[in-house]
Scaffold this motif. Sequence first.
Motif, PDB file in Angstrom:
ATOM      1  N   PHE A   1     -12.891   6.456  19.945  1.00 46.77           N
ATOM      2  CA  PHE A   1     -13.529   5.302  19.292  1.00 46.77           C
ATOM      3  C   PHE A   1     -14.867   5.001  19.970  1.00 46.77           C
ATOM      4  CE2 PHE A   1     -11.035   3.327  15.999  1.00 46.77           C
ATOM      5  CZ  PHE A   1      -9.760   3.830  16.169  1.00 46.77           C
ATOM      6  N   ALA A   2     -14.889   5.076  21.296  1.00 50.74           N
ATOM      7  CA  ALA A   2     -16.118   4.758  22.040  1.00 50.74           C
ATOM      8  C   ALA A   2     -17.221   5.767  21.689  1.00 50.74           C
ATOM      9  CB  ALA A   2     -15.831   4.769  23.540  1.00 50.74           C
ATOM     10  N   ILE A   3     -16.835   7.012  21.628  1.00 46.96           N
ATOM     11  CA  ILE A   3     -17.820   8.053  21.307  1.00 46.96           C
ATOM     12  C   ILE A   3     -18.379   7.828  19.904  1.00 46.96           C
ATOM     13  CG2 ILE A   3     -18.091  10.524  20.796  1.00 46.96           C
ATOM     14  CD1 ILE A   3     -16.049  11.001  23.088  1.00 46.96           C
ATOM     15  N   ASP A   4     -17.495   7.512  18.986  1.00 46.99           N
ATOM     16  CA  ASP A   4     -17.948   7.229  17.613  1.00 46.99           C
ATOM     17  C   ASP A   4     -18.928   6.076  17.599  1.00 46.99           C
ATOM     18  OD1 ASP A   4     -14.852   7.968  15.785  1.00 46.99           O
ATOM     19  OD2 ASP A   4     -16.529   9.222  16.437  1.00 46.99           O
ATOM     20  N   TYR A   5     -18.622   5.071  18.414  1.00 48.08           N
ATOM     21  CA  TYR A   5     -19.478   3.871  18.441  1.00 48.08           C
ATOM     22  C   TYR A   5     -20.843   4.203  19.028  1.00 48.08           C
ATOM     23  CZ  TYR A   5     -21.071  -0.817  19.612  1.00 48.08           C
ATOM     24  OH  TYR A   5     -21.821  -1.975  19.707  1.00 48.08           O
ATOM     25  N   ILE A   6     -20.821   4.976  20.116  1.00 46.53           N
ATOM     26  CA  ILE A   6     -22.083   5.311  20.797  1.00 46.53           C
ATOM     27  C   ILE A   6     -22.946   6.204  19.899  1.00 46.53           C
ATOM     28  CG2 ILE A   6     -23.073   6.580  22.744  1.00 46.53           C
ATOM     29  CD1 ILE A   6     -20.532   5.664  24.325  1.00 46.53           C
ATOM     30  N   VAL A   7     -22.292   7.192  19.317  1.00 46.27           N
ATOM     31  CA  VAL A   7     -23.024   8.132  18.466  1.00 46.27           C
ATOM     32  C   VAL A   7     -23.534   7.440  17.204  1.00 46.27           C
ATOM     33  CG1 VAL A   7     -22.689  10.171  17.005  1.00 46.27           C
ATOM     34  CG2 VAL A   7     -21.883  10.168  19.351  1.00 46.27           C
ATOM     35  N   GLY A   8     -22.824   6.430  16.798  1.00 41.46           N
ATOM     36  CA  GLY A   8     -23.298   5.669  15.644  1.00 41.46           C
ATOM     37  C   GLY A   8     -22.605   6.001  14.343  1.00 41.46           C
ATOM     38  N   THR A   9     -21.599   6.843  14.430  1.00 38.17           N
ATOM     39  CA  THR A   9     -20.859   7.152  13.191  1.00 38.17           C
ATOM     40  C   THR A   9     -19.909   5.999  12.876  1.00 38.17           C
ATOM     41  OG1 THR A   9     -19.197   8.284  14.511  1.00 38.17           O
ATOM     42  CG2 THR A   9     -20.915   9.632  13.506  1.00 38.17           C
ATOM     43  N   ASN A  10     -19.602   5.848  11.613  1.00 37.48           N
ATOM     44  CA  ASN A  10     -18.621   4.819  11.223  1.00 37.48           C
ATOM     45  C   ASN A  10     -17.236   5.349  11.542  1.00 37.48           C
ATOM     46  OD1 ASN A  10     -20.476   3.057  10.166  1.00 37.48           O
ATOM     47  ND2 ASN A  10     -20.467   4.099   8.189  1.00 37.48           N
ATOM     48  N   PHE A  11     -16.634   4.785  12.580  1.00 32.29           N
ATOM     49  CA  PHE A  11     -15.315   5.331  12.922  1.00 32.29           C
ATOM     50  C   PHE A  11     -14.257   4.830  11.948  1.00 32.29           C
ATOM     51  CE2 PHE A  11     -16.382   1.963  16.024  1.00 32.29           C
ATOM     52  CZ  PHE A  11     -15.536   0.962  15.601  1.00 32.29           C
ATOM     53  N   SER A  12     -13.503   5.770  11.493  1.00 28.97           N
ATOM     54  CA  SER A  12     -12.443   5.419  10.543  1.00 28.97           C
ATOM     55  C   SER A  12     -11.181   5.129  11.328  1.00 28.97           C
ATOM     56  CB  SER A  12     -12.196   6.572   9.577  1.00 28.97           C
ATOM     57  OG  SER A  12     -11.858   7.721  10.299  1.00 28.97           O
ATOM     58  N   SER A  13     -10.291   4.450  10.701  1.00 23.03           N
ATOM     59  CA  SER A  13      -9.042   4.123  11.393  1.00 23.03           C
ATOM     60  C   SER A  13      -8.169   5.369  11.481  1.00 23.03           C
ATOM     61  CB  SER A  13      -8.307   3.015  10.634  1.00 23.03           C
ATOM     62  OG  SER A  13      -8.224   3.345   9.280  1.00 23.03           O
ATOM     63  N   LEU A  14      -7.317   5.383  12.484  1.00 22.82           N
ATOM     64  CA  LEU A  14      -6.419   6.516  12.702  1.00 22.82           C
ATOM     65  C   LEU A  14      -5.021   6.124  12.256  1.00 22.82           C
ATOM     66  CD1 LEU A  14      -7.458   7.728  16.236  1.00 22.82           C
ATOM     67  CD2 LEU A  14      -7.677   9.006  14.123  1.00 22.82           C
ATOM     68  N   VAL A  15      -4.431   6.957  11.434  1.00 22.40           N
ATOM     69  CA  VAL A  15      -3.064   6.677  10.976  1.00 22.40           C
ATOM     70  C   VAL A  15      -2.078   7.207  12.004  1.00 22.40           C
ATOM     71  CG1 VAL A  15      -1.357   7.109   9.193  1.00 22.40           C
ATOM     72  CG2 VAL A  15      -3.747   6.770   8.555  1.00 22.40           C
ATOM     73  N   VAL A  16      -1.243   6.334  12.486  1.00 19.04           N
ATOM     74  CA  VAL A  16      -0.210   6.744  13.445  1.00 19.04           C
ATOM     75  C   VAL A  16       1.066   7.141  12.713  1.00 19.04           C
ATOM     76  CG1 VAL A  16       1.228   5.916  15.344  1.00 19.04           C
ATOM     77  CG2 VAL A  16      -1.177   5.258  15.225  1.00 19.04           C
ATOM     78  N   LEU A  17       1.434   6.339  11.730  1.00 18.57           N
ATOM     79  CA  LEU A  17       2.659   6.609  10.975  1.00 18.57           C
ATOM     80  C   LEU A  17       2.499   5.985   9.603  1.00 18.57           C
ATOM     81  CD1 LEU A  17       5.636   7.621  11.072  1.00 18.57           C
ATOM     82  CD2 LEU A  17       6.283   5.398  11.923  1.00 18.57           C
ATOM     83  N   ASN A  18       2.872   6.708   8.581  1.00 13.90           N
ATOM     84  CA  ASN A  18       2.779   6.177   7.219  1.00 13.90           C
ATOM     85  C   ASN A  18       3.986   6.654   6.429  1.00 13.90           C
ATOM     86  OD1 ASN A  18       1.995   5.055   4.855  1.00 13.90           O
ATOM     87  ND2 ASN A  18       0.177   6.310   4.563  1.00 13.90           N
ATOM     88  N   LYS A  19       4.885   5.737   6.168  1.00 13.10           N
ATOM     89  CA  LYS A  19       6.132   6.129   5.502  1.00 13.10           C
ATOM     90  C   LYS A  19       6.610   4.966   4.644  1.00 13.10           C
ATOM     91  CE  LYS A  19      10.634   8.007   7.007  1.00 13.10           C
ATOM     92  NZ  LYS A  19      11.402   7.598   5.872  1.00 13.10           N
ATOM     93  N   ASP A  20       7.062   5.272   3.440  1.00 18.17           N
ATOM     94  CA  ASP A  20       7.697   4.247   2.610  1.00 18.17           C
ATOM     95  C   ASP A  20       9.140   4.103   3.063  1.00 18.17           C
ATOM     96  OD1 ASP A  20       6.020   4.784  -0.569  1.00 18.17           O
ATOM     97  OD2 ASP A  20       5.723   3.294   1.018  1.00 18.17           O
ATOM     98  N   LEU A  21       9.477   2.953   3.602  1.00 13.70           N
ATOM     99  CA  LEU A  21      10.855   2.762   4.079  1.00 13.70           C
ATOM    100  C   LEU A  21      11.833   2.781   2.925  1.00 13.70           C
ATOM    101  CD1 LEU A  21      11.075   0.119   6.942  1.00 13.70           C
ATOM    102  CD2 LEU A  21      11.474   2.551   7.018  1.00 13.70           C
TER     103      LEU A  21
END
Lengths: 459, 434
Positions: free
Chosen positions: B55-75
Amino acid sequence: MSLKLILISIFGVAALLEYVNKYGRKYDIHRILGIIVSLLSFFAILFSIKFNSAEIGNIQNSFSLKFDTEFFNLLDLKNVKIFSISLVLTFLAGLILAPKMPLVKVDMSRVYVMQLAVLLMAQANTVKEFLTLGVILSLLLIYSIYQHAQSLSEDLRGKLRADVFMIYRLIAILIMLCCIFIRVFLSHSLTLGQIDIALLCLSSAIVFGLFPFHAWVLPTLGTPRTTIFLPMFCIEMALLYFFRIYSPLVNSFANNSVIFFILPLFGILYTAITFFSERRLKRIPGYLYLNHINLMALSVRGLGEHGQNVSLLDGLNLMIASLGLLSVCALLTGRFGVKGVTFPTGLGSQFPAIAVCYLVCVLSLVGFPGTIGFVQEEVLLGQGAEHHFYLVFLVAIALTLNGFSGFRLFARIFYGTSSEARDDEISLLFREKLVICSILFSIIANGLFPSVLVDIITK
Amino acid sequence: MIFAKLIFFAPFCTLILLSIIGLTGQRTNEKIIKTIVEIGQVISLISVLFVAGRFAIDYIVGTNFSSLVVLNKDLFTFAGHSLNFCLKLDEISIWFVMLSVLLSNIVGVFSENYLHRDSGFFRFFFLITLFLNGILILFMANNFQVLFIGWEVVGITSALLISFFTIRRETVDNALHAFWAYRVSDIGLLCASIILSALLPHYSFDNRYEILPPVAEYYIPLLFLLSAMGKSAQFPFSSWLPRAMEGPTSSSAIFYGGLSIHAGAYLLLRTCIEFQVPIFVEFLIALVGLISCLYGTLLSQVQSDVKSALAYASLAQVGIMFIEISLGWYNLAIYHCLGHAFLRTYQILKSASIIHEFIEYEDAHQSPAYKIQTSFLPLFVSQKTISKIFSLAFDLALRAASGPSRLVIFLEHLSLSMQKYEENWLNKVSKLVR
């Protein structure tokens, strides 16, 4: 050979063996026989799912009060099997947990007959068959509860408990007989409207303890010290009456019959408030049962076409968690001789597994995440939000109060230290650990991976 | 990204392993328990540092950091109503997740010695691991229903840890008091999340500044505010917080110094970011924060024990966070939260030995306890230094957030003066015991 005949054979033979040999054998042989019977019936039901459902008959979507007509509203073929399997597993658990001594004053042969009656009620084809089995089971329960009260020498308190149960059950039977009488003999000469349906609903409501007909529930479900069979049969019978009679009938009344809406609502709030001040260990299963049965009654009336599936999910949660709570109560009172619950008791340090079982079962019944109860709560409130907004608030308040009451009782039962109690942990027998772990596993597994159960119920 | 998944799955696997240990009867083997917990926490820590670095690298470089999916499941899906269990790391949750993992590591190391040979060693670490799972679910949730799951887990573990020393009746009564406050506040979150899922069926935190339907415009944020007030012990739900200090010091530190106390602020942060909250509700948030801040400050002056004083001080600081959130200073609220969490965790961990140090040693810095703490907390040299660093950071952040204004100056003075009160109080205590 039809499934019903197989079940009658298995349980009939077992009952006969028990009756003949009641006075000579050691208890472990009773238990082994019971386990064999349970496993045979379990596999019989399991394999019958694959066979043609010819013996069950055609599934009809509308309920008919012609007593010879096949009826099969809420519980379709698949759900009947699931329900029957869970009944057998409950019986198996009760058998495994039963203490190592002659099953005190609840004759094992009678237990087999009652279990058979429950299974046949779950698979009854006609109203007549269902009600006949219900009457037989009710009379056997009344007799067993009286005999049990007498045998434990509880004198007045035990007799009062049996009296209350008997009165309510006989009133229910009487009302059912009136309904049958009206239907069979008077329907041709009188314009009755829906009076017979109302009477049948009323008798079902008494059997499963809908508010305000719930006075028998708390004393009866207060676990006898030696076995959990009697309370479990009461619960199973109540659920069957709910699913097979009350649930299909209640929606046949006009939408402005708000009594079927208001009574369970009052029941939920009344139970939550009175549970708040409860101090007795044995009453816990009763209060949580009442809360859920009223929630189920509210679901079928208030949630439209999905209400019945919601109530089925709730019913399964209720059965599993009630089995856990009754097991805890039976172990503490019957096996370990715990008499009363006044803080401090220090039972947690001696029985950590039982404490965990109790906590998980209570949390499941109040809808804690990670348990099957959370799935039921989400489904109920989600449907409630679409139909009746205020239901969400009222049910959330009731669940909150129940959650607090359950946790407070947990603290009273298991925390503290008693001058008489030892600090050493008392280890459970292997069979007791097996039952407790199975109950915990089923609650948590269905909570973490609920899609399997939900798909089975809804599809 | 595998590291993002490890942040959650490492503590989850630790929980499963501890459950197996509990079932197999190895609960008294401290070595096994310590090893399993340490491995899980270290893996989680390394993973979160990697993700934060990304995230820090993305911020420094200036790219729009996207969110990271940890888990995605329909219970499950039932009649059109589904529960999507989605955990995500975005620019808001990464801070809190880092905080959670770091503090849990610190508290874990502290507790290994603190609870050595205690009969509840296994129970403590099981509950702390369960809490860590719950707080990670809470902070990484991508919708309010999943947030509610974490919320409940945090609540029950909190109550069970408050009543850790089960022998004393007061402990159990205080745990029930806290659980009661939690349950009342849970009504708000439960109702709001259910109604929201009915009104906006596929809602998630990916949608920002959503306009609520007119029928729910006021009462959904108000319900969230009710929950936040209960969890963060804001007025009038403050009575449970000092009672909650009955539990072990390390659990008090992580719950009521570090993480659980800020859960309410996090909930409000999410609410205000995700929805266009009416001004009336924002005013109420600020009012609650202000009253709690003044209430906590005044009460902390008259407490007779250090943990209660710290509890009220925490309450006051969280009240200021509420004010910051209501004014739209979300970044400031996050920085405030982080700084406060570290400071308060340190203070509560140290509180167990502070009186002992003042009595036994002329110079408290010579005490063994102080040396142990500074050896594993190398950044925290002394309380005065921490306070100075914190106040400097707060000052800079406050100025950066909005520029000089009367309100900013008022808040700055309020916070600094509360810190001065704390230092004065501690000085008085030290003189008294000598």
